[in-house]
Motif scaffolding. Structure first.
Motif, mmCIF file in Angstrom:
data_model
loop_
_atom_site.group_PDB
_atom_site.id
_atom_site.type_symbol
_atom_site.label_atom_id
_atom_site.label_comp_id
_atom_site.label_asym_id
_atom_site.label_seq_id
_atom_site.Cartn_x
_atom_site.Cartn_y
_atom_site.Cartn_z
ATOM 1 N N GLU A 84 9.989 -9.271 15.568
ATOM 2 C CA GLU A 84 9.997 -7.825 15.364
ATOM 3 C C GLU A 84 9.811 -7.475 13.887
ATOM 4 O O GLU A 84 9.108 -6.525 13.538
ATOM 5 N N ILE A 87 6.179 -7.834 13.010
ATOM 6 C CA ILE A 87 5.396 -6.709 13.536
ATOM 7 C C ILE A 87 5.527 -5.505 12.609
ATOM 8 O O ILE A 87 4.535 -4.865 12.228
ATOM 9 N N LYS A 88 6.753 -5.184 12.237
ATOM 10 C CA LYS A 88 6.986 -4.049 11.344
ATOM 11 C C LYS A 88 6.327 -4.272 9.991
ATOM 12 O O LYS A 88 5.702 -3.359 9.416
ATOM 13 N N GLU A 90 3.704 -6.179 9.270
ATOM 14 C CA GLU A 90 2.247 -6.093 9.359
ATOM 15 C C GLU A 90 1.780 -4.645 9.366
ATOM 16 O O GLU A 90 0.779 -4.296 8.738
ATOM 17 N N ARG A 91 2.501 -3.784 10.063
ATOM 18 C CA ARG A 91 2.138 -2.366 10.074
ATOM 19 C C ARG A 91 2.318 -1.737 8.700
ATOM 20 O O ARG A 91 1.482 -0.952 8.232
ATOM 21 N N MET A 92 3.416 -2.066 8.036
ATOM 22 C CA MET A 92 3.657 -1.542 6.696
ATOM 23 C C MET A 92 2.633 -2.052 5.698
ATOM 24 O O MET A 92 2.248 -1.354 4.755
ATOM 25 N N ASN A 94 -0.467 -2.730 6.103
ATOM 26 C CA ASN A 94 -1.817 -2.203 6.284
ATOM 27 C C ASN A 94 -2.157 -1.207 5.174
ATOM 28 O O ASN A 94 -1.561 -0.146 5.072
ATOM 29 N N ALA A 143 -0.509 -11.174 8.932
ATOM 30 C CA ALA A 143 0.070 -9.875 8.584
ATOM 31 C C ALA A 143 -0.423 -9.363 7.242
ATOM 32 O O ALA A 143 -0.393 -8.150 6.973
ATOM 33 N N ARG A 146 -4.679 -7.193 5.900
ATOM 34 C CA ARG A 146 -5.135 -5.821 5.644
ATOM 35 C C ARG A 146 -4.509 -5.203 4.398
ATOM 36 O O ARG A 146 -4.569 -3.998 4.186
#
Length: 212
Positions: A84, A87-88, A90-92, A94, A143, A146
């Motif tokens: 988890e 996941i968080k 990798e989004r941050m 970007n 992650a 990007r």
């Protein structure tokens, strides 16, 4: 005010080389976006506990926040929480201008791949256990793909034991085909990668508050 430990100061020196303005005074407005994931795993259920990683992670997270990083901090995380957090992160990450990953805890090298061990890792007897019960460092590299700017990965997991030994008797490297951690080449372009020691070498935990 709590002073930054010498250990965390060493991490900041890495940042200073990679991103010079990161050590600017705190009252300087910084327009860039900086994100970090910091994991310190020491309270293992099936491995020998490690005294330093939680302290190391706490100090590094505090140091990063002082220089403008948004930090996801995990202490003694299990596999589900580790996934988890990634996941968080990798989004941050970007489009971020700088991204920093720090891990302290048990790790292993197997077939030239590096794996990080959550605190609930069970007995490792084969490659299926490794793939399903651990976190491949390649997931961290994914992650970071990007990120627009500086990417830094610090791996403090480099001790050794045979792959098939009971985890209760393992130390920082649970085994694999070689000692220590493997040199990362896949997806590493543009990424600063820091080990606690050289690739395929071993290091010690030490007896102080932080790792050597």
């Amino acid at each position: 005010m709590k002073l930054i430990s010498s250990f965390a100061a060493g991490v900041l020196s890495v940042l200073a080389m990679a991103l010079p303005i990161v050590v600017a005074p705190l009252d300087v407005a910084l327009a860039d976006r900086r994100v970090a994931l910091v994991i310190g795993n020491g309270a293992y259920q099936k491995l020998n506990p490690l005294p330093n990683p939680v302290n190391d992670g706490t100090d590094v997270a505090a140091a990063l926040r002082k220089v403008g990083f948004e930090v996801i901090e995990g202490t003694n995380v299990d596999k589900a929480d580790f996934d988890e957090a990634l996941i968080k992160f990798e989004r941050m990450a970007n489009g971020a201008d700088a991204a920093f990953f720090y891990y302290a805890g048990h790790g292993l090298q197997y077939q030239k791949q590096n794996y990080l061990l959550p605190v609930d890792t069970k007995e490792i007897t084969d490659d299926v256990d490794i793939r399903r019960r651990t976190v491949n460092v390649s997931s961290v590299m994914d992650a970071l793909q990007r990120v627009n700017g500086v990417k830094i990965v610090v791996l403090d997991a480099c001790r050794d034991n045979p792959l098939n030994k009971q985890l209760a008797t393992a130390s920082r490297n649970v085994g694999g085909e070689s000692r220590g951690l493997a040199r990362i080449s896949d997806k590493a372009e543009g990424t600063i990668i820091v080990y606690a020691t050289g690739a395929d070498e071993l290091a010690q935990d030490g007896t102080g508050r932080n790792s050597p």
